[in-house]
Design a protein around this motif. Structure first.
Motif, PDB file in Angstrom:
ATOM      1  N   LYS A 295       0.774  -1.008   0.066  1.00  0.00           N
ATOM      2  CA  LYS A 295      -0.408  -0.136  -0.093  1.00  0.00           C
ATOM      3  C   LYS A 295       0.691   1.094   0.128  1.00  0.00           C
ATOM      4  CE  LYS A 295      -3.900  -2.490   0.175  1.00  0.00           C
ATOM      5  NZ  LYS A 295      -5.060  -2.429  -0.228  1.00  0.00           N
ATOM      6  N   SER A 296      -0.012   2.708  -0.567  1.00  0.00           N
ATOM      7  CA  SER A 296       0.651   3.840   0.123  1.00  0.00           C
ATOM      8  C   SER A 296      -0.172   4.635   0.298  1.00  0.00           C
ATOM      9  CB  SER A 296       1.078   4.425  -1.415  1.00  0.00           C
ATOM     10  OG  SER A 296      -0.102   4.811  -2.288  1.00  0.00           O
ATOM     11  N   TRP A 297       0.827   5.443   1.750  1.00  0.00           N
ATOM     12  CA  TRP A 297      -0.507   6.891   2.441  1.00  0.00           C
ATOM     13  C   TRP A 297       0.608   7.890   2.116  1.00  0.00           C
ATOM     14  CZ3 TRP A 297      -3.008   3.520   5.141  1.00  0.00           C
ATOM     15  CH2 TRP A 297      -3.459   1.907   5.145  1.00  0.00           C
ATOM     16  N   PRO A 298      -0.376   8.965   1.730  1.00  0.00           N
ATOM     17  CA  PRO A 298       0.183  10.346   2.477  1.00  0.00           C
ATOM     18  C   PRO A 298       0.578  10.321   3.733  1.00  0.00           C
ATOM     19  CG  PRO A 298      -2.370   9.838   1.075  1.00  0.00           C
ATOM     20  CD  PRO A 298      -1.678   8.465   2.119  1.00  0.00           C
ATOM     21  N   ASP A 299       1.178  11.219   3.389  1.00  0.00           N
ATOM     22  CA  ASP A 299       2.343  11.417   4.874  1.00  0.00           C
ATOM     23  C   ASP A 299       2.214  13.058   5.316  1.00  0.00           C
ATOM     24  OD1 ASP A 299       4.490  11.181   6.964  1.00  0.00           O
ATOM     25  OD2 ASP A 299       6.263  11.336   5.183  1.00  0.00           O
ATOM     26  N   LEU A 300       1.634  12.870   6.472  1.00  0.00           N
ATOM     27  CA  LEU A 300       1.964  14.659   6.786  1.00  0.00           C
ATOM     28  C   LEU A 300       2.787  14.752   7.441  1.00  0.00           C
ATOM     29  CD1 LEU A 300      -2.130  14.186   8.805  1.00  0.00           C
ATOM     30  CD2 LEU A 300      -1.194  15.026   6.361  1.00  0.00           C
ATOM     31  N   ASP A 301       3.810  14.306   8.048  1.00  0.00           N
ATOM     32  CA  ASP A 301       5.206  14.455   8.377  1.00  0.00           C
ATOM     33  C   ASP A 301       5.488  14.565   9.855  1.00  0.00           C
ATOM     34  OD1 ASP A 301       7.680  15.373   8.297  1.00  0.00           O
ATOM     35  OD2 ASP A 301       7.678  17.531   8.378  1.00  0.00           O
ATOM     36  N   MET A 302       6.832  14.844  10.547  1.00  0.00           N
ATOM     37  CA  MET A 302       6.285  14.178  11.930  1.00  0.00           C
ATOM     38  C   MET A 302       6.205  14.966  12.760  1.00  0.00           C
ATOM     39  SD  MET A 302       9.833  16.030  13.324  1.00  0.00           S
ATOM     40  CE  MET A 302       9.091  17.076  13.042  1.00  0.00           C
ATOM     41  N   LEU A 303       6.024  13.903  13.920  1.00  0.00           N
ATOM     42  CA  LEU A 303       5.365  14.685  15.147  1.00  0.00           C
ATOM     43  C   LEU A 303       6.192  15.202  15.948  1.00  0.00           C
ATOM     44  CD1 LEU A 303       3.377  11.599  16.020  1.00  0.00           C
ATOM     45  CD2 LEU A 303       2.201  13.795  14.857  1.00  0.00           C
ATOM     46  N   PRO A 304       6.253  16.791  15.901  1.00  0.00           N
ATOM     47  CA  PRO A 304       7.558  17.198  16.792  1.00  0.00           C
ATOM     48  C   PRO A 304       6.694  17.957  18.230  1.00  0.00           C
ATOM     49  CG  PRO A 304       6.274  18.711  15.874  1.00  0.00           C
ATOM     50  CD  PRO A 304       5.145  17.444  15.285  1.00  0.00           C
ATOM     51  N   LEU A 305       7.269  16.323  19.018  1.00  0.00           N
ATOM     52  CA  LEU A 305       6.744  16.622  20.709  1.00  0.00           C
ATOM     53  C   LEU A 305       7.523  16.283  21.036  1.00  0.00           C
ATOM     54  CD1 LEU A 305       3.558  14.290  19.788  1.00  0.00           C
ATOM     55  CD2 LEU A 305       3.263  16.609  19.821  1.00  0.00           C
ATOM     56  N   GLY A 306       7.753  16.286  22.333  1.00  0.00           N
ATOM     57  CA  GLY A 306       8.668  16.001  23.358  1.00  0.00           C
ATOM     58  C   GLY A 306       9.834  16.780  23.490  1.00  0.00           C
ATOM     59  N   TRP A 307      11.289  16.212  23.254  1.00  0.00           N
ATOM     60  CA  TRP A 307      12.634  17.375  23.236  1.00  0.00           C
ATOM     61  C   TRP A 307      12.761  17.085  21.886  1.00  0.00           C
ATOM     62  CZ3 TRP A 307      13.971  19.773  27.753  1.00  0.00           C
ATOM     63  CH2 TRP A 307      14.931  20.260  27.808  1.00  0.00           C
ATOM     64  N   LEU A 308      13.569  18.908  21.839  1.00  0.00           N
ATOM     65  CA  LEU A 308      13.823  19.440  20.544  1.00  0.00           C
ATOM     66  C   LEU A 308      14.781  19.955  20.502  1.00  0.00           C
ATOM     67  CD1 LEU A 308       9.785  19.817  19.386  1.00  0.00           C
ATOM     68  CD2 LEU A 308      11.061  17.354  19.140  1.00  0.00           C
ATOM     69  N   THR A 309      14.936  19.857  19.277  1.00  0.00           N
ATOM     70  CA  THR A 309      16.165  20.958  19.054  1.00  0.00           C
ATOM     71  C   THR A 309      15.310  22.255  18.586  1.00  0.00           C
ATOM     72  OG1 THR A 309      18.453  21.728  17.658  1.00  0.00           O
ATOM     73  CG2 THR A 309      17.230  20.112  16.598  1.00  0.00           C
ATOM     74  N   VAL A 310      16.088  22.957  17.513  1.00  0.00           N
ATOM     75  CA  VAL A 310      15.081  24.370  16.829  1.00  0.00           C
ATOM     76  C   VAL A 310      15.696  23.662  14.968  1.00  0.00           C
ATOM     77  CG1 VAL A 310      15.633  25.541  18.039  1.00  0.00           C
ATOM     78  CG2 VAL A 310      17.351  25.791  16.815  1.00  0.00           C
ATOM     79  N   ALA A 311      14.662  24.762  13.981  1.00  0.00           N
ATOM     80  CA  ALA A 311      14.711  24.023  12.859  1.00  0.00           C
ATOM     81  C   ALA A 311      16.289  24.643  11.779  1.00  0.00           C
ATOM     82  CB  ALA A 311      13.781  24.464  11.438  1.00  0.00           C
ATOM     83  N   GLY A 312      16.999  24.114  11.307  1.00  0.00           N
ATOM     84  CA  GLY A 312      18.413  24.372  10.835  1.00  0.00           C
ATOM     85  C   GLY A 312      19.889  24.118  11.767  1.00  0.00           C
ATOM     86  N   ALA A 313      19.568  23.513  12.883  1.00  0.00           N
ATOM     87  CA  ALA A 313      20.595  23.726  13.990  1.00  0.00           C
ATOM     88  C   ALA A 313      20.971  22.298  13.700  1.00  0.00           C
ATOM     89  CB  ALA A 313      20.382  23.070  15.763  1.00  0.00           C
ATOM     90  N   ASN A 314      22.457  21.913  14.187  1.00  0.00           N
ATOM     91  CA  ASN A 314      23.074  21.115  14.097  1.00  0.00           C
ATOM     92  C   ASN A 314      23.793  20.725  15.251  1.00  0.00           C
ATOM     93  OD1 ASN A 314      23.655  21.534  11.105  1.00  0.00           O
ATOM     94  ND2 ASN A 314      25.109  22.700  11.617  1.00  0.00           N
ATOM     95  N   ASP A 315      23.077  21.188  16.087  1.00  0.00           N
ATOM     96  CA  ASP A 315      23.299  20.261  17.742  1.00  0.00           C
ATOM     97  C   ASP A 315      21.931  20.308  18.882  1.00  0.00           C
ATOM     98  OD1 ASP A 315      25.842  20.051  18.061  1.00  0.00           O
ATOM     99  OD2 ASP A 315      25.630  21.686  17.856  1.00  0.00           O
ATOM    100  N   GLY A 316      21.860  19.653  19.841  1.00  0.00           N
ATOM    101  CA  GLY A 316      20.103  19.415  20.043  1.00  0.00           C
ATOM    102  C   GLY A 316      20.399  18.128  20.825  1.00  0.00           C
ATOM    103  N   PRO A 317      19.094  17.411  21.572  1.00  0.00           N
ATOM    104  CA  PRO A 317      17.800  18.920  21.138  1.00  0.00           C
ATOM    105  C   PRO A 317      18.145  19.167  23.017  1.00  0.00           C
ATOM    106  CG  PRO A 317      17.226  16.538  21.209  1.00  0.00           C
ATOM    107  CD  PRO A 317      18.414  16.197  21.606  1.00  0.00           C
ATOM    108  N   HIS A 318      17.296  20.966  22.993  1.00  0.00           N
ATOM    109  CA  HIS A 318      18.011  21.230  23.849  1.00  0.00           C
ATOM    110  C   HIS A 318      16.974  22.071  24.425  1.00  0.00           C
ATOM    111  CE1 HIS A 318      18.290  23.974  20.462  1.00  0.00           C
ATOM    112  NE2 HIS A 318      17.944  24.434  21.497  1.00  0.00           N
ATOM    113  N   ARG A 319      15.432  21.712  24.313  1.00  0.00           N
ATOM    114  CA  ARG A 319      14.334  22.559  24.399  1.00  0.00           C
ATOM    115  C   ARG A 319      12.962  21.481  24.788  1.00  0.00           C
ATOM    116  NH1 ARG A 319      11.010  23.898  20.232  1.00  0.00           N
ATOM    117  NH2 ARG A 319      11.095  23.483  18.476  1.00  0.00           N
ATOM    118  N   LYS A 320      12.082  22.077  25.389  1.00  0.00           N
ATOM    119  CA  LYS A 320      10.747  21.022  25.199  1.00  0.00           C
ATOM    120  C   LYS A 320      10.037  22.083  24.004  1.00  0.00           C
ATOM    121  CE  LYS A 320      10.013  20.789  30.026  1.00  0.00           C
ATOM    122  NZ  LYS A 320       8.896  21.375  31.891  1.00  0.00           N
ATOM    123  N   CYS A 321       8.441  20.452  23.639  1.00  0.00           N
ATOM    124  CA  CYS A 321       7.933  21.661  22.240  1.00  0.00           C
ATOM    125  C   CYS A 321       6.829  22.458  22.968  1.00  0.00           C
ATOM    126  CB  CYS A 321       6.641  19.983  22.061  1.00  0.00           C
ATOM    127  SG  CYS A 321       5.571  20.367  21.131  1.00  0.00           S
TER     128      CYS A 321
END
Length: 628
Positions: A295-321
């Motif tokens: 089968k194939s499935w439309p993908d709504l992308d990641m669940l950015p939950l929990g302990w995260l970094t920021v877009a474009g960062a090379n290091d992390g995670p360091h912050r809450k959702c």
């Protein structure tokens, strides 16, 4: 890193990504999301996925992009010269971050360790060939002989197959398409995916080949290679900017999942932007359509939950959702009702109990894996809810959350088969530039048309590659005499709430800015092969309004979700009779239904006529109805 849930039902991923961006989506998965991850960090996350999420259906752990890039000063998402490649121009893991990859082992030992944990292993890959391999002019491997590919009495090299004019628009220094019409181009792609299979890879997320970056030729050939490998490898496409159901129909049978939005981050705007697109793909019957070996499935992308970094960062995670709990529940509920692959993007080493309970909620997992007849349900009313002392008041439903249509036109990108892509023609403009204009099929002779200026292009040939692919095409200017040309793909990765409708940027001899007017009245882009389409702007939910979804369970239960996209408490209501009309063959007349709501734990007992609930701002309600 991503973890995906069992593919036999629908994907769930858990992604420990090696990137400064986001994770792949698929079966339930874990994604160690958005930082340039190391082997040690990845395996720590994978072990926790096995211990805590595997029993809930999360099955895949996926390394996202930049696993081949050295993490040194000067290296970035679009830097050049920092990648690690083998003698055949193929990407291999950075040995400083992935020490087990030394001596040509690649990801073999990582994959073995993941398999020993009872999980499956995936990686993120890019389109075509790297610019670094092209500049080094590496030879092409023939996997049948183990030597350099030969045809027509000569050996073939990277510069023979790379197409500089078709570089990835959001990573221009990173990767470019290869010519799949050449035997050497096909040999290169075949050597890539056979190498991934030899490493023990179970999942590939193929980026910069879909949406605005569509490359049907490469997708088709990679799908063919994967279908010939003697074990299943899930095939995922990205990015999803500007994807439409008509575009997805061209690839859905070739893949297992495909992104239908830009990158999803932890903002309410990103969450709200998924409602219209998920509705459209459900209405087009794309959920669970035929795919590669399944089968194939439309993908709504990641669940950015929990302990995260920021877009474009090379290091992390360091912050809450940044999403509050109601917003997180809304996201999980929509993803589950739309049967999107679930991909968790937080750091497993710092997983809080609230997030854990949400991403493993049994009702959501049941809906996501086993429900059917999933659809947006329009038969609801929404009324603003007021509290005044001990009295509760609601405003009239028609005064709140109403969406109005606009008569504005906008230019978008779509499959050239889309009816909205036709209607372009050339219009004379005196002795100067011609115009390329679109006019709606209308009975009105006085209807204004939308026009762009057609620039006469002196063909420039890249002496190094003898690339003449601009021949016969032209650039389009918004205003005569300017040096800004219309392009069809963004020069950076877009978030889910950023919809790309084509943009103007300084003119270049670049396939992204080359257009070709076809005899059937379509205007095709030279980079993606997509066509410019003109549609009347129908205002969408934006970040306000009310929505609802409906699905049926495998035991006959009915699932009903209310979504409040407004910033105030809202009373959302529907009737049992309207639910019955929406269900295939549904007949709930003279039927009694017991009803419970998930997030409040409220038991409504027997309901016979209507369901109504006060829903929190940006929140949701999820009802389970058992009718007899």
């Amino acid at each position: 890193m991503i973890m995906v849930r069992g593919m036999s039902k629908r994907p769930s991923l858990s992604e420990s990504e090696v990137r400064a961006g986001c994770p792949p989506r698929g079966w339930n998965s874990y994604d160690s999301f958005c930082w340039t991850i190391s082997e040690e960090e990845f395996l720590q996350n994978a072990e926790l996925v096995a211990q805590r999420l595997h029993s809930h259906g999360y099955e895949y752990v996926v390394v996202d992009y930049l696993w081949y890039r050295r993490k040194v000063k000067g290296a970035s998402v679009d830097s050049l010269g920092f990648d690690v490649i083998d003698e055949w121009g193929r990407m291999i893991p950075d040995p400083e971050r992935w020490p087990s990859s030394k001596e040509g082992k690649g990801f073999t030992q990582i994959a073995n360790r993941v398999h020993d944990l009872g999980l499956k292993f995936g990686i993120h890959v890019m389109r075509g060939i790297s610019t670094q391999a092209f500049n080094a002019n590496t030879p092409i491997l023939d996997i049948n002989t183990g030597k350099a590919y030969e045809e027509s009495g000569r050996k073939w090299y990277a510069k023979d197959i790379g197409i500089k004019a078709l570089s990835c628009q959001w990573m221009r220094n990173g990767f470019m398409s290869v010519d799949t019409k050449l035997g050497a181009g096909r040999a290169f792609l075949r050597s890539l995916y056979h190498q991934y299979a030899a490493w023990g890879v179970d999942f590939v997320k193929h980026d910069c080949v879909f949406g605005n970056d569509l490359s049907i030729d490469e997708i088709s050939f990679v799908s063919k290679v994967l279908s010939e490998i003697n074990r299943p490898i899930l095939y995922s496409l990205s990015p999803g900017t500007s994807v439409t159901p008509s575009m997805a129909r061209d690839v859905s049978s070739l893949v297992n999942m495909y992104r239908i939005t830009g990158d999803d981050w932890d903002t309410w705007g990103d969450v709200a932007s998924h409602f219209d697109v998920s509705r459209d793909f459900a209405a087009a019957n794309m959920i669970g359509a035929n795919g590669l070996k399944g089968k194939s499935w439309p993908d709504l992308d990641m669940l950015p939950l929990g302990w995260l970094t920021v877009a474009g960062a090379n290091d992390g995670p360091h912050r809450k959702c940044n999403l509050n709990l109601d917003e997180q529940r809304t996201q999980m509920t929509l993803w589950s009702m739309a049967k999107s692959p679930l991909m968790f993007g937080g750091d497993m080493r710092n997983l809080d109990e609230t997030t854990f309970s949400l991403i493993t909620n049994p009702t959501l997992m049941e809906i996501n894996s086993f429900s059917s007849n999933n659809m947006e349900f329009p038969h609801i009313t929404g009324a603003k809810y007021f509290k005044l002392g001990r009295y509760n008041l609601t405003s009239r439903p028609e005064n709140y959350g109403v969406r109005h249509a606009s008569e504005d036109l906008f230019m978008g990108l779509s499959s050239c088969k889309d009816k909205h892509a036709k209607g372009w023609s050339v219009k004379a403009n005196g002795d100067d530039l011609e115009k390329v204009c679109w006019k709606e099929n209308s009975k009105s002779e006085h209807q204004a048309s939308f026009c762009l200026y057609k620039e006469k292009l002196l063909l420039e040939v890249d002496e190094e590659t003898e690339d003449k692919r601009s021949h016969g095409k032209f650039r389009l200017l918004a205003i005569e005499g300017t040096d800004f040309c219309l392009g069809a793909s963004a020069s950076r990765k877009l978030s889910s709430k950023e919809f790309s409708r084509g943009s103007f940027s300084p003119c270049r001899l670049d396939a992204n800015q080359m257009w070709d007017l076809k005899h059937n009245g379509t205007l095709a882009n030279g980079y993606s092969g997509l066509c410019a389409s003109m549609k009347r702007n129908q205002a969408d939910a934006g970040t306000g309004g009310t929505r609802s979804w409906l699905a049926t369970g495998r035991r006959g239960e009915i699932y009903l979700a209310f979504f409040n996209l407004n910033s105030d408490e809202t009373v959302i209501s529907t009737t049992i009779s309207d639910i019955a009309k929406a269900l295939p063959g549904g007949n709930l007349i003279h039927t009694s239904c017991t009803c419970t709501e998930l997030w409040t734990g409220r038991n409504f007992g027997v309901v016979t006529s209507s369901i109504s609930m006060v829903v929190q701002p940006h929140g949701s309600s999820l009802f389970t109805l058992n009718c007899t």
